[in-house]
Design an enzyme around this catalytic site. Structure first.
Site, PDB file in Angstrom:
ATOM      1  N   ARG A 176     -63.307  78.492 -12.335  1.00 18.19           N
ATOM      2  CA  ARG A 176     -62.865  79.832 -11.927  1.00 18.19           C
ATOM      3  C   ARG A 176     -63.392  80.951 -12.902  1.00 18.19           C
ATOM      4  NH1 ARG A 176     -56.250  78.927 -10.543  1.00 18.19           N
ATOM      5  NH2 ARG A 176     -56.640  77.181  -8.823  1.00 18.19           N
ATOM      6  N   ASP A 219     -44.555  88.124 -10.129  1.00 11.59           N
ATOM      7  CA  ASP A 219     -45.519  87.353 -10.836  1.00 11.59           C
ATOM      8  C   ASP A 219     -46.258  87.719 -11.877  1.00 11.59           C
ATOM      9  OD1 ASP A 219     -46.983  84.728  -9.177  1.00 11.59           O
ATOM     10  OD2 ASP A 219     -48.478  85.888 -10.690  1.00 11.59           O
TER      11      ASP A 219
END
Length: 282
Positions: free
Chosen positions: A48, A149
């Site tokens: 990532r 979030d």
């Protein structure tokens, strides 16, 4: 010669990460998001973050760490959090929870105000699934949903309400027909959430590891597929904060793979993954 060859390979392969560098990223994501990242997740971390090294023209993760530690790089630190906390989700995930809401919880709120919070909503599929169920059971009455979030990136996608059709593979056909607009021509293969539902939800960036902003009280909190990333002390902190936002008798739902054993005594378990806040709990 072998050591030299290894050094040369490492210098030109930004995907290579030392134990010390992995430990740094594990500490970083724990301090910023409360996530306990296991040492064997190194492949996930490098997969990532490798593009960030390439983006900045850096040759090692140590160089990247030095960049991230600079006080002016708040945006880059947020990018790391986004990359290491974003997880796949889809519509109507764990259908038994939504059936429970239909059959046992929501009928009690007909004619009453109902507030719900999806506390780790990622790109919004959970929020809109809940909105569809609420609209189906309660109509367009007095209800609202907050989706939150830690990642602003996923929240931007949630606010748009535009998804690949494959994300709706588990959505009941009647909900798909009633609350989703199918894309045509250049938008074929996608769906757009009906504006009537998008107007009834809001999204906000919230870090569950930090003290919560003033959110008011909720009748339902969905805290699904997030506790599995926390160690026990962080679980206790997060569940305490979230429970305090529940009305007495309100429901907290976790995922089926998560347990609140030894985490809290302010909730009673109705069934695995479904809890109710005790009357008079602190």
């Amino acid at each position: 010669m072998v050591a030299q060859a290894f050094t040369e390979a490492y210098r030109h392969d930004p995907a290579a990460m030392t134990d010390a560098e992995m430990d740094w990223f594990r500490r970083f994501i724990y301090e910023h998001a409360g996530i306990s990242l296991a040492p064997h997740k190194r492949h996930l971390v490098t997969g990532r973050l490798k593009r960030r090294l390439l983006h900045h023209g850096l040759s090692s993760y140590r160089d990247y760490q030095r960049l991230v530690e600079h006080p002016s790089e708040a945006q880059e630190r947020q990018i790391i959090v986004d990359l290491l906390t974003t997880n796949e989700t889809y519509f109507y995930r764990e259908p038994a929870h939504f059936q429970l809401l239909r059959d046992e919880v929501l009928p009690r709120y007909r004619g009453r105000r109902f507030r719900a919070w999806s506390a780790a909503c990622s790109t919004g599929e959970e929020v809109y699934t809940l909105a569809m169920v609420l609209a189906d059971v309660l109509g367009m009455g007095d209800w609202e949903i907050l989706g939150s979030d830690i990642s602003e990136t996923v929240l931007a996608k949630a606010r748009a309400g535009h998804y690949p059709m494959e994300r709706a593979r588990g959505l009941p056909p009647e909900l798909l027909r009633q609350y989703c607009l199918k894309g045509v021509r250049s938008q074929a293969g996608t769906l757009l959430i009906d504006p009537r539902l998008r107007q009834r939800v809001r999204f906000q960036a919230i870090n569950l590891k930090r003290p919560l902003p003033q959110l008011g009280k909720f009748d339902l909190v969905l805290l699904r597929n997030v506790l599995i990333y926390f160690d026990l002390p962080t679980k206790r902190e997060v569940v305490q904060r979230v429970t305090e936002t529940l009305e007495p008798g309100g429901h907290l739902i976790t995922s089926h793979v998560e347990s609140l054993h030894k985490v809290t005594d302010s909730l009673s378990m109705l069934r695995p993954s479904v809890f109710r806040r005790l009357q008079g709990s602190p």
